[in-house]
Design an enzyme around this catalytic site. Structure first.
Site, short mmCIF file in Angstrom:
data_model
loop_
_atom_site.label_atom_id
_atom_site.label_comp_id
_atom_site.label_asym_id
_atom_site.label_seq_id
_atom_site.Cartn_x
_atom_site.Cartn_y
_atom_site.Cartn_z
N GLN A 81 0.82 -1.22 0.00
CA GLN A 81 0.00 0.00 0.00
C GLN A 81 0.85 1.27 0.00
O GLN A 81 2.05 1.22 0.29
CB GLN A 81 -0.93 -0.01 1.20
CG GLN A 81 -1.90 -1.19 1.12
CD GLN A 81 -3.20 -0.95 1.82
OE1 GLN A 81 -3.50 -1.61 2.79
NE2 GLN A 81 -3.99 -0.01 1.35
N HIS A 82 0.21 2.37 -0.31
CA HIS A 82 0.76 3.72 -0.20
C HIS A 82 1.70 4.14 -1.33
O HIS A 82 1.79 5.30 -1.67
CB HIS A 82 1.56 3.93 1.09
CG HIS A 82 0.78 3.79 2.35
ND1 HIS A 82 -0.32 4.57 2.64
CD2 HIS A 82 0.96 2.99 3.42
CE1 HIS A 82 -0.77 4.25 3.83
NE2 HIS A 82 -0.03 3.29 4.32
N ASP A 233 -2.64 -5.01 0.51
CA ASP A 233 -2.23 -6.30 1.10
C ASP A 233 -2.81 -6.51 2.49
O ASP A 233 -3.08 -7.64 2.89
CB ASP A 233 -0.71 -6.47 1.08
CG ASP A 233 0.06 -5.29 1.65
OD1 ASP A 233 -0.56 -4.37 2.22
OD2 ASP A 233 1.30 -5.30 1.54
O1 LIG Z 1 5.61 -4.22 1.21
P1 LIG Z 1 4.79 -4.60 2.37
O2 LIG Z 1 4.23 -6.00 2.24
O3 LIG Z 1 5.46 -4.36 3.68
O4 LIG Z 1 3.46 -3.71 2.31
C1 LIG Z 1 3.38 -2.44 2.83
C2 LIG Z 1 2.03 -2.29 3.50
O5 LIG Z 1 1.00 -2.33 2.56
C3 LIG Z 1 1.94 -1.01 4.29
O6 LIG Z 1 0.68 -0.92 4.92
#
Ligand SMILES: O=P(O)(O)OC[C@H](O)CO
Ligand SMILES: Nc1ncnc2c1ncn2[C@@H]1O[C@H](COP(=O)(O)OP(=O)(O)O)[C@@H](O)[C@H]1O
Length: 395
Positions: A81-82, A233
């Site tokens: 995300q983001h 996610d």
């Molecule tokens: O890359 P990841 O799996 O740590 O994902 C980041 C998350 O979506 C942040 O909320």
């Protein structure tokens, strides 16, 4: 008998699973490692979007090699995300590197937007990254025709259609979480052109479409395979772990650490420590996120040249508490607490303690304590949480 392909596009890798619906089992898996681009600039964390597509191709093909791919009826993507996936207008595969959710270079923009919008946005939120891009790389921003997130970018590659859904869109900072629509006024506060760059929104049960013929051929799937809206996610983890009731929490350990639970109402936390996300089903997903979770432990492991198995074994031989060694894991700056310019620190080293297993364990302990602080914040909010839920249900 139907099979479903699930893809997770994380910071450290793309994972693919094939799910057999009748037996409710995962019957095949694939994986492809990803990394952040090397940089010496503090706070910077970038990835090239082409690497997500390379990862999807490779991980999906590995997983599908072990099954009868003609049985696959649908694909669903869970996205980190983001992070922002803008510049799509410059053509697939030609984008500049894009900011990952862990990038904290937009800390100043986060402060400015928070003051302007009367909310608390940390540097992870996509809107702060877009304002940073507008200021620091104006030519890249000017070339931007559409704004997507990693998951919706992959869905675009799969289907040729740009769209987003509420769970992932809640990480942008320009989304009205209660109404589940874009907040055009907040987007215009970043840039007046931004509302026009945002994709249409899909409901939780609306498919993005079917596979593009080229994508279908590359993955070895039929062109009539549906692509679900997927989600961020975290929302997909909530679905996958079966968390459906208020009060149940999920802890997810990835590059970031997240802690979240499903709620029947949007949660507002003025400090910003609990992010007011939507889930993937039409409910809400109050979420605490730390930027430094397994990333800190992985750095410690790699610095000592240890494999995952060796690091795990050596760390298990060390005492809990790590003989007083404290690893503050804020390598990427931190969002919980909101200290974007902080850095990692190792305290309490004494002769003989500079050992890979001990530092790996200390990093994992540090990341665990970070998440525990988030859990305490979540628990402290529970009274208000139920109050808001009651008002919402009655209102
Ligand atoms: O890359 P990841 O799996 O740590 O994902 C980041 C998350 O979506 C942040 O909320
Ligand atoms: N429970 C755990 N304990 C130790 N290391 C872990 C754990 N879970 C994940 N990791 C490490 O973190 C890495 C990244 O996790 P992953 O879920 O792939 O993150 P992301 O979704 O951000 O890509 C993994 O490859 C693994 O090495």
């Amino acid at each position: 008998m139907a099979l479903y392909l699930g893809l997770d596009v994380g910071t450290q890798g793309v994972k693919a699973v094939v799910y057999d619906a009748p037996s409710r089992r995962i019957v095949a898996r694939g994986a492809y490692p990803l990394s952040l681009l090397p940089t010496v600039i503090p706070g910077r964390a970038e990835q090239h979007p082409q690497s997500w597509i390379d990862g999807v191709r490779s991980a999906a093909r590995q997983a599908l090699a072990g099954v009868d791919a003609t049985r696959v009826k649908a694909v669903g993507v869970s996205g980190q995300q983001h992070g922002q996936a803008s510049s799509v207008g410059r053509g697939q595969g030609q984008q500049a590197p894009l900011q990952n959710g862990c990038d904290t270079e937009s800390a100043r923009e986060a402060e400015e937007l928070s003051a302007k919008l009367g909310t608390t946005l940390v540097a992870s939120f996509t809107a702060t990254k877009l304002l940073w891009l507008l200021r620091h790389e104006p030519e890249v921003y000017a070339a931007t025709r559409h704004v997507l997130l990693p998951g919706s970018y992959v869905n675009y590659w799969l289907t040729g259609r740009m769209a987003m859904e509420a769970g992932d869109a809640s990480g942008t900072g320009i989304f009205d979480v209660a109404a589940r629509t874009w907040d055009d006024a907040a987007a215009a506060a970043v840039d007046t052109r931004l509302p026009g760059l945002l994709p249409p929104l899909l409901g939780p049960e609306e498919a993005v479409g079917t596979l593009r013929p080229e994508a279908a051929a590359e993955l070895g799937l039929g062109p009539d395979v549906l692509v679900s809206p997927g989600s961020g996610d975290n929302a997909m983890s909530a679905l996958g772990s079966g968390v459906t009731r208020d009060g149940q929490l999920v802890v997810s350990l990835g590059t970031s650490g997240t802690l979240f639970g499903v709620s029947g109402a949007p949660i507002v936390d003025a400090t910003g420590a609990i992010a007011p996300f939507c889930d993937a089903t039409g409910a809400w997903l109050p979420l605490v996120c730390t930027l430094n979770c397994t990333r800190a432990a992985e750095e410690a492991r790699e610095a000592f040249g240890l494999s995952q198995e060796e690091a795990t074994r050596l760390a298990a031989d060390e005492e809990a508490g790590c003989r007083g060694v404290n690893f503050i894991p804020y390598l990427a700056g931190e969002r919980t607490p909101n200290w974007p310019n902080s850095s990692g620190t190792i305290l309490g080293l004494r002769p003989g303690l500079l050992r890979g297993g001990l530092l790996y364990r200390a990093a994992l302990e540090g990341a665990t304590f970070s998440l525990r602080a988030g859990l305490e914040r979540m628990q402290a909010r529970r009274l208000l949480y139920f109050f808001v839920a009651l008002c919402w249900h009655q209102g």
